[in-house]
Design an enzyme around this catalytic site. Structure first.
Site, PDB file in Angstrom:
ATOM      1  N   LYS A  91      -0.734 -31.508  -0.088  1.00  0.00           N
ATOM      2  CA  LYS A  91      -0.571 -32.939   0.208  1.00  0.00           C
ATOM      3  C   LYS A  91       0.042 -33.606  -1.014  1.00  0.00           C
ATOM      4  O   LYS A  91      -0.458 -33.459  -2.131  1.00  0.00           O
ATOM      5  CB  LYS A  91      -1.916 -33.594   0.507  1.00  0.00           C
ATOM      6  N   GLU A 150     -16.826 -34.091  -6.709  1.00  0.00           N
ATOM      7  CA  GLU A 150     -16.130 -33.276  -5.696  1.00  0.00           C
ATOM      8  C   GLU A 150     -16.715 -31.857  -5.662  1.00  0.00           C
ATOM      9  O   GLU A 150     -16.751 -31.222  -4.610  1.00  0.00           O
ATOM     10  CB  GLU A 150     -14.621 -33.216  -5.963  1.00  0.00           C
ATOM     11  N   LYS A 172     -11.636 -24.778  -1.223  1.00  0.00           N
ATOM     12  CA  LYS A 172     -10.490 -25.586  -0.812  1.00  0.00           C
ATOM     13  C   LYS A 172      -9.383 -24.672  -0.269  1.00  0.00           C
ATOM     14  O   LYS A 172      -8.756 -24.966   0.754  1.00  0.00           O
ATOM     15  CB  LYS A 172      -9.966 -26.418  -1.987  1.00  0.00           C
ATOM     16  N   GLU A 220      -4.576 -30.522   8.691  1.00  0.00           N
ATOM     17  CA  GLU A 220      -5.755 -31.316   9.025  1.00  0.00           C
ATOM     18  C   GLU A 220      -5.876 -31.594  10.520  1.00  0.00           C
ATOM     19  O   GLU A 220      -6.065 -32.731  10.955  1.00  0.00           O
ATOM     20  CB  GLU A 220      -5.756 -32.639   8.234  1.00  0.00           C
ATOM     21  N   ARG A 225      -9.985 -28.837   8.242  1.00  0.00           N
ATOM     22  CA  ARG A 225      -9.724 -29.491   6.954  1.00  0.00           C
ATOM     23  C   ARG A 225     -10.491 -30.805   6.810  1.00  0.00           C
ATOM     24  O   ARG A 225     -10.737 -31.271   5.710  1.00  0.00           O
ATOM     25  CB  ARG A 225      -8.209 -29.705   6.758  1.00  0.00           C
ATOM     26  N   ASN A 261     -13.374 -34.136   4.042  1.00  0.00           N
ATOM     27  CA  ASN A 261     -13.558 -35.587   3.994  1.00  0.00           C
ATOM     28  C   ASN A 261     -15.022 -35.988   3.930  1.00  0.00           C
ATOM     29  O   ASN A 261     -15.345 -37.170   4.002  1.00  0.00           O
ATOM     30  CB  ASN A 261     -12.924 -36.241   5.232  1.00  0.00           C
ATOM     31  N   HIS A 315     -16.079 -39.121   2.212  1.00  0.00           N
ATOM     32  CA  HIS A 315     -14.859 -39.890   1.954  1.00  0.00           C
ATOM     33  C   HIS A 315     -14.686 -41.101   2.867  1.00  0.00           C
ATOM     34  O   HIS A 315     -13.847 -41.952   2.608  1.00  0.00           O
ATOM     35  CB  HIS A 315     -13.625 -38.980   2.027  1.00  0.00           C
ATOM     36  N   HIS A 339     -12.226 -42.227  -8.274  1.00  0.00           N
ATOM     37  CA  HIS A 339     -12.352 -41.712  -6.913  1.00  0.00           C
ATOM     38  C   HIS A 339     -13.672 -40.941  -6.719  1.00  0.00           C
ATOM     39  O   HIS A 339     -14.422 -41.190  -5.771  1.00  0.00           O
ATOM     40  CB  HIS A 339     -11.147 -40.823  -6.593  1.00  0.00           C
TER      41      HIS A 339
END
Ligand SMILES: NC(=O)c1ccc[n+]([C@@H]2O[C@H](COP(=O)([O-])OP(=O)(O)OC[C@H]3O[C@@H](n4cnc5c(N)ncnc54)[C@H](O)[C@@H]3O)[C@@H](O)[C@H]2O)c1
Ligand SMILES: [Zn+2]
Length: 359
Positions: A139, A181, A223, A233, A237, A241, A244, A261
Site C-alpha cells: 500500500k 502495532e 503481516k 483487502e 487483510r 484493521n 483501527h 498513529h
C-alpha cells in the site's frame, strides 16, 4: 536473520529481518536480480543517523532527501521526487530505495508506482512502525487536505530489508508507537507476542537487539502471511484493521496532531475489546491483559476532551465503511478474531466512554 516470502500479484518478494541486515542490502538486491542503477531516497534526519551504514552497503552516491513527518506526506513532495527521478534519468531498470519511516516509504512507493507506470522499489524501513507494518504489503500513497491516505496505489516492493539496529536512534515516543502495532499482531494472530512483550519489557525499552528482533520478525511474519493471502483487502487483510476503526477516528477528529498513529490504535484496541466484551464475544480476561500491557508501555495522551459523538461521526467517513457497512474486527480469544458487520452506534459510543471519552 529471518527471511519471509510475500506473494503479491506482481511476484514474490523477500522481507529480510535481522540486526545489521542493511550491510547485506547490496547482495540481497543482487540476489533479487534488481538492476544496477539505484536511487536512494531518505530524509535528512534519517540519513544523518544512518547514511554511513549504506556506504558500507555499496551505495556510493548522495541520496535524494525529502522532508518526512505526516504534514509532508502530500502530492507536492511526490512531485519533487518525480522531478528528481526525471533529472536523474531514471529508467525502467532503475531501482528506488526508500530509507525511512512510513511517511518516506508511502511517498517513495507511490512515486515509484507512477513513474514510467511503475519502477521497482526496495524498502529499508527505519521506524518500528514501518518495519512491522507499512513497508510490507504494497500500500502506497499520500494524504489529501481533506483526508489521510486518500490518494494512492498498490505497488508491491521488490525487497524489504528490516534492520532493527537502526531503531536505537528512534525517539522513545516513536518507538512506543510501533509497539502498539506489535500488540495488535499478538491479539489477532500470535498470543506468544503478548507474553514476550510483557516478560521482556525492560530489555525492549533498553532497545536490546535480542529483545527487539524477535518482535519485528514475528510481526513481519504475520503481516506477510495476511497480505500474501489477501493483497487487495477483499477479506482476511481486514483483520489488520483491529483497533483501527476507533483509532483512525481518534486521529481524524484531532487532525492527526494529538496522537502518534500507534497511540490512537492503543485506544482503538481497547475500544474494540470493550465492544467485544459487552457483546459477550471477547473474554474479559483478554481486555484486562491488553489493558495491562498498554499501561505497561506508559501513559497515552488523554482522550478526555474528545467526545464519543464526534468519534462516531468520524467512523462513518472512514474507508473501512464499504457500501455503508462497517466491517468491525473483534477478538474472540487470544490470537483469534471475528468480523462483525452489525456494530451499532450505541455500542461504539459506550465503548468510547469506557476508554475515557466524554459523551
Ligand atoms: N502503507 C501501509 O501499509 C501503512 C501502514 C501503516 C502506516 N502507514 C503510514 O506510515 C506513516 C507513519 O510512519 P512512521 O510512524 O514511521 O512515521 P514517520 O515516517 O513520520 O517517522 C517518524 C519520525 O521518526 C524519524 N525517524 C525515522 N527513522 C528514524 C530513526 N531510525 N532514528 C531516528 N529518527 C527516525 C523521522 O524522521 C520522523 O521524524 C503514516 O503516514 C501512515 O499512514 C502506512
Ligand atoms: Zn496501524
Amino acid at each position: 536473520m529471518t527471511r519471509v516470502a510475500v506473494s503479491a500479484a506482481a511476484g514474490t518478494y523477500s522481507v529480510v529481518i535481522g540486526d545489521h541486515t542493511i550491510e547485506s542490502l547490496a547482495s540481497e538486491m543482487a540476489a533479487a536480480k534488481l538492476g544496477a542503477r539505484r536511487l536512494i531516497v531518505s530524509s535528512q534526519r534519517v540519513w544523518d543517523f544512518h547514511g554511513s551504514r549504506f556506504r558500507k552497503a555499496g551505495a556510493d552516491r548522495t541520496p535524494i532527501l525529502v522532508e518526512d513527518g505526516e504534514r509532508y506526506k502530500n502530492l507536492n513532495t511526490v512531485a519533487r521526487l518525480l522531478d528528481a527521478f526525471v533529472k536523474e534519468k531514471a529508467d525502467r531498470s532503475t531501482v528506488v530505495i526508500a530509507v525511512g519511516g512510513g511517511v518516506i516509504g508511502d511517498m517513495v512507493g507511490f512515486a515509484a508506482a507512477t513513474y514510467l507506470r511503475g519502477i521497482p522499489v526496495v524498502h529499508v524501513p527505519t521506524t518500528l512502525l514501518a518495519q512491522v507494518d507499512s513497508a510490507i504489503g504494497g500500500k502506497t500513497g499520500v494524504n489529501h487536505p481533506l483526508g489521510k491516505n486518500l490518494i494512492g496505489a498498490f505497488h508491491a516492493p521488490s525487497l524489504v530489508v528490516a534492520d532493527p539496529v537502526v531503531l536505537e536512534t528512534l525517539p522513545r515516543r516513536e518507538f512506543r508507537a510501533g509497539l502498539y502495532e506489535v500488540i495488535k499482531y499478538g491479539v489477532i494472530s500470535d498470543p506468544t507476542l503478548l507474553d514476550r512483550m510483557r516478560d521482556t519489557m525492560p530489555a525492549i525499552f533498553a532497545r536490546e537487539g535480542d529483545a527487539i528482533a524477535p518482535l519485528v520478525s514475528a510481526s513481519c511474519r504475520i503481516k506477510a502471511q495476511v497480505v500474501s493471502a489477501d493483497e487487495r483487502e477483499a477479506g482476511l487483510r481486514r483483520i489488520l484493521n483491529f483497533g483501527h476503526t476507533v483509532g483512525h477516528a481518534l486521529e481524524a477528529v484531532t487532525k492527526y496532531k494529538q496522537f502518534r498513529h500507534g497511540e490512537a490504535i492503543g485506544y482503538g484496541m481497547l475500544a474494540a475489546l470493550a465492544i467485544g466484551v459487552a457483546r459477550g464475544v471477547t473474554p474479559k480476561a483478554l481486555y484486562d491483559e491488553v489493558e495491562a500491557l498498554i499501561t505497561q508501555l506508559g501513559p497515552l495522551p488523554s482522550v478526555a476532551d474528545i467526545s464519543a459523538k464526534e468519534v462516531y461521526a468520524a467512523i462513518g467517513r472512514d474507508k473501512k465503511v464499504v457500501a455503508g457497512t462497517l466491517h468491525f474486527i473483534a477478538a474472540t480469544e487470544r490470537g483469534k478474531t471475528i468480523e462483525l458487520t452489525d456494530v451499532t452506534e450505541k455500542e461504539i459510543k459506550a465503548a468510547a466512554k469506557k476508554i475515557g471519552l466524554r459523551a
